[in-house]
Design an enzyme around this catalytic site. Structure first.
Site, mmCIF file in Angstrom:
data_model
loop_
_atom_site.group_PDB
_atom_site.id
_atom_site.type_symbol
_atom_site.label_atom_id
_atom_site.label_comp_id
_atom_site.label_asym_id
_atom_site.label_seq_id
_atom_site.Cartn_x
_atom_site.Cartn_y
_atom_site.Cartn_z
ATOM 1 N N PHE A 162 -17.333 10.658 -0.014
ATOM 2 C CA PHE A 162 -17.377 11.720 -1.022
ATOM 3 C C PHE A 162 -17.761 11.063 -2.337
ATOM 4 O O PHE A 162 -17.008 10.245 -2.872
ATOM 5 C CB PHE A 162 -15.975 12.343 -1.097
ATOM 6 N N ALA A 167 -17.788 9.717 -15.995
ATOM 7 C CA ALA A 167 -17.428 11.061 -15.539
ATOM 8 C C ALA A 167 -16.429 10.954 -14.407
ATOM 9 O O ALA A 167 -16.782 11.047 -13.231
ATOM 10 C CB ALA A 167 -18.672 11.823 -15.097
ATOM 11 N N SER A 199 -12.395 12.186 -14.620
ATOM 12 C CA SER A 199 -11.714 13.475 -14.734
ATOM 13 C C SER A 199 -12.633 14.533 -15.345
ATOM 14 O O SER A 199 -12.511 15.722 -15.056
ATOM 15 C CB SER A 199 -10.452 13.323 -15.587
ATOM 16 N N ARG A 223 21.259 -8.589 3.973
ATOM 17 C CA ARG A 223 21.282 -9.609 2.919
ATOM 18 C C ARG A 223 22.722 -9.937 2.534
ATOM 19 O O ARG A 223 23.476 -9.067 2.104
ATOM 20 C CB ARG A 223 20.504 -9.096 1.697
ATOM 21 N N GLY A 248 13.381 -12.091 -5.802
ATOM 22 C CA GLY A 248 12.195 -12.934 -5.809
ATOM 23 C C GLY A 248 11.346 -12.775 -4.566
ATOM 24 O O GLY A 248 10.117 -12.853 -4.619
ATOM 25 N N GLU A 303 -8.225 11.368 -7.212
ATOM 26 C CA GLU A 303 -8.154 12.785 -6.833
ATOM 27 C C GLU A 303 -7.309 13.602 -7.809
ATOM 28 O O GLU A 303 -6.547 14.484 -7.420
ATOM 29 C CB GLU A 303 -7.664 12.943 -5.394
#
Length: 397
Positions: A136, A143, A145, A279, A358, A381
């Site tokens: 598309f 150009a 938005s 953990r 981390g 989009e």
């Protein structure tokens, strides 16, 4: 990098029991989840991986949901709720798989909506099988938005039209078999002077070699048109009807963009829950800390809010109310879903990464790749700011 690194983390299924969905949607979700769990795709090369995903999705019937039944599709017409299920589930496992699926639908959407019988026959069945990769081509450097500001021109020629100009940020650029290209046919008419054309990838005068590298690898390119002559039968829809056609195409898939964000958020949440349970810290698990529980609660609420708006928008577009496709109510619902789902997903993924500490920023961790993948969804989009304007204008009406 290989997709589906953590097969023990499964997507939820209970959301498909909500009243927005019918029984066949639940069956679709169950089949897709089982299929997705079996896939292994090397995603080190994003272009090769996308081609692999298109081939798999086409071979096993999932791309049939991108086109109507008359041209090899799975359903009589494009069904937003099915698109939502497919994109949420695929994005949970692999954002690149979701990308490959979505671009088949978006790239062929204008042909589905307004193509001639000959155009539909030539392209749609090939999209459904994965034989042809679609793209598309709307955006330009100046150009995005502001679609009416596009500068690409289509001028009448003896045998049809001649294209000159460029398009950028084009998904599947450089690997698509055809592009639906939007160009000015009346340069003085603004958005009312745009028409749509099908341009085959091998057409003389088209250069798609300008690949664009982004933070989350996806096949993107800039297209250059230099005296690219196409036949009169290449126009899709009416002369100067391209802007409306582009907006209608984007409208079909806007709720599904929200679903892709939702799938990524659900994956980050699942990773965070699994990590918190295993953990060890200070003689207990991370999940035992109230601060962790509060953070998981916040993530859960953000996901639920996004999900309900996403499913509502898809349900409305499918015509389950009198406020379906093309109505102001649907446009506002889709904008609300796209805005909320993408913004909430960014927050959820950021919280998940923080919970990993981390380890979360280490390349190869799922939350690290999701952190990069989600960022573009707040832009493409229809950027979040555009969705806010849509909602603001709807409120003022």
């Amino acid at each position: 990098m290989v997709a589906f690194e953590h097969p023990h983390v499964e997507p939820p299924q209970t959301q498909w029991e909500l009243p927005f969905f019918d029984s066949h949607h639940g069956e679709l979700a169950s089949r897709l989840a089982g299929w997705a769990a079996l896939q292994r795709v090397d995603e080190a090369d994003d272009r090769a991986a996308c081609k692999d995903w298109v081939a798999r999705l086409g071979r096993d019937g999932w791309l049939r949901y991108c086109v109507p039944q008359a041209h090899g599709g799975a359903l009589p017409a494009l069904d937003s709720r099915s698109l939502v299920i497919l994109r949420e589930t695929l994005a949970f496992h692999s954002p690149l798989a979701d990308f490959a699926f979505a671009m088949q639908g978006l790239g062929s959407g204008a042909i589905t909506l307004a193509g001639t019988p000959a155009q539909q026959s030539k392209y749609l069945s090939a999209v459904a099988t994965g034989e042809k990769i679609a793209a598309f081509a709307l955006s330009e450097a100046e150009a995005g938005s502001d679609v009416a500001a596009m500068a690409t021109r289509a001028t009448p020629a003896a045998s049809g039209w001649t294209l000159n100009g460029s398009k950028t940020w084009i998904s599947n650029g450089g690997m698509a078999d055809f592009y639906v290209v939007f160009a000015k046919t009346d340069p003085d008419a603004g958005s009312r002077g745009i028409s749509a054309f099908i341009v085959d990838a091998l057409q003389a005068g088209l250069d798609s070699s300008g690949h664009i590298h982004v933070m989350a690898p996806h096949p993107l390119a800039t297209l250059h048109f230099q005296d690219c002559t196409i036949g009169s039968d290449a126009m899709v829809g009416p002369l100067n009807g391209g802007f409306k056609l582009a907006m209608q195409t984007l409208d079909i898939f806007r709720a599904s963009v929200a679903a892709a964000a939702l799938g990524m958020a659900r994956r980050a949440f699942a990773e965070a829950v699994a990590h918190a349970k295993q953990r060890k810290m200070f003689g207990q698990t991370l999940a035992d800390f109230q601060l962790t529980q509060a953070r998981l609660g916040e993530m859960s609420a953000l996901i639920d809010a996004a999900a309900l708006l996403t499913y509502r928008a898809a349900w409305q577009r499918d015509g389950s109310t009198t406020q379906g496709a093309g109505t102001p109510a649907y446009t506002a619902a889709a904008a609300s879903a796209k805005l909320t789902a993408t913004e909430n997903a960014q927050r959820v993924i950021d919280m998940a990464l923080q919970m990993f500490g981390g380890r979360g920023v280490r390349v190869g961790e799922k939350v690290e790749s999701l952190y990069r993948d989600i960022r573009s969804l707040r832009i493409y989009e229809g950027a979040s700011e555009v969705q806010l304007l849509i909602l603001g204008k709807a409120a003022l009406r």
